[in-house]
Design an enzyme around this catalytic site. Sequence first.
Site: not given
Length: 331
Positions: A136, A259
């Site tokens: 991320e 995710e």
Amino acid sequence: MNWFGFETANYAPHGLWTRNMEEMLDQAKEQGYNLIRLPYSNQMFDKGSAANGIDFNKNPNLKNKTPLQIMDYFIEEAGKRGFKIILDRHRPDANSQSELWYTSSYTEKRWIDDWVMLAKRYKGNGIVIGADLHNEPHGGASWGTGDKQTDWRLAAQRAGNGILKVNGDWLIIVEGVSANVKNSSGDYWWGGNLQGVADYPVKLNVPDRLVYSAHDYGPGVHHQSWFNASNFPNNLPALWDKYWGYISKQGIAPVLVGEFGGRAVDTQSLEGKWQRKLVSYIQENKLYWTYWSLNPNSGDTGGLLLDDWNTWSKDKQEMLKPIMKSISGNK
């Protein structure tokens, strides 16, 4: 599925304080899973980082092992059960995620050196198939700007090629950023904005090793403007196409939804509608995925396991059933 813990100060998969690791792997296999995205932190490899939060009566095979030796054992046992593993550099240190792939304590060189160490360590074992380079990227992380300090695409090339030089078999998994994409606009989920691939693709020295990965979440994680649309959830596929889905649709590269997850899976709540729409999108576009997470102690999303760490969520399993399919025979 994701099974986190190595990236935390436990330096081991979570849940081992209450259950046996092999038994948990058996349960996940019985439910049809065959791929584990395994987060870690670089601090895990530091001298003095000791695994904790493990009931060694339930996990005697882990006693006196370093965090890296526990990772070795986890991979070996997962492989015996038919799992493949993607390693995920989730954090530099055990305390928190970082915007960029480096910090003042964990440099770019350390980041790449640790990846090269892992690539050499697991070369040829057939279980570990890929490297999710950094979890991320967001905030100051950019794409296509050419700034060596912030351009995540260039950093991914440096790390990816470093890995492939010592282990040409691994997949190199590159997540998006959140904003700061040259020639594009919009602020998206951390790791979810892959608009920059259209003009600035990642270039690796070994062909057919690149996988792009997006993270996508619902209102249980953070409320976004698109959840307010009058045509929600039917507005979502166009949004996903814009930020990351086009990469697979246009045949640029494979896409892994690395995710996604949430507590509600019903057909009435915003979160339930969002999850079900994304599952349909994954199915329709034949995308790869790893659900977040096995762990029930993910505060925003809950897990495939309920809070007792033993009971499997029937509702989540039923929701995911349409995209559960064997990929045996494929690398």
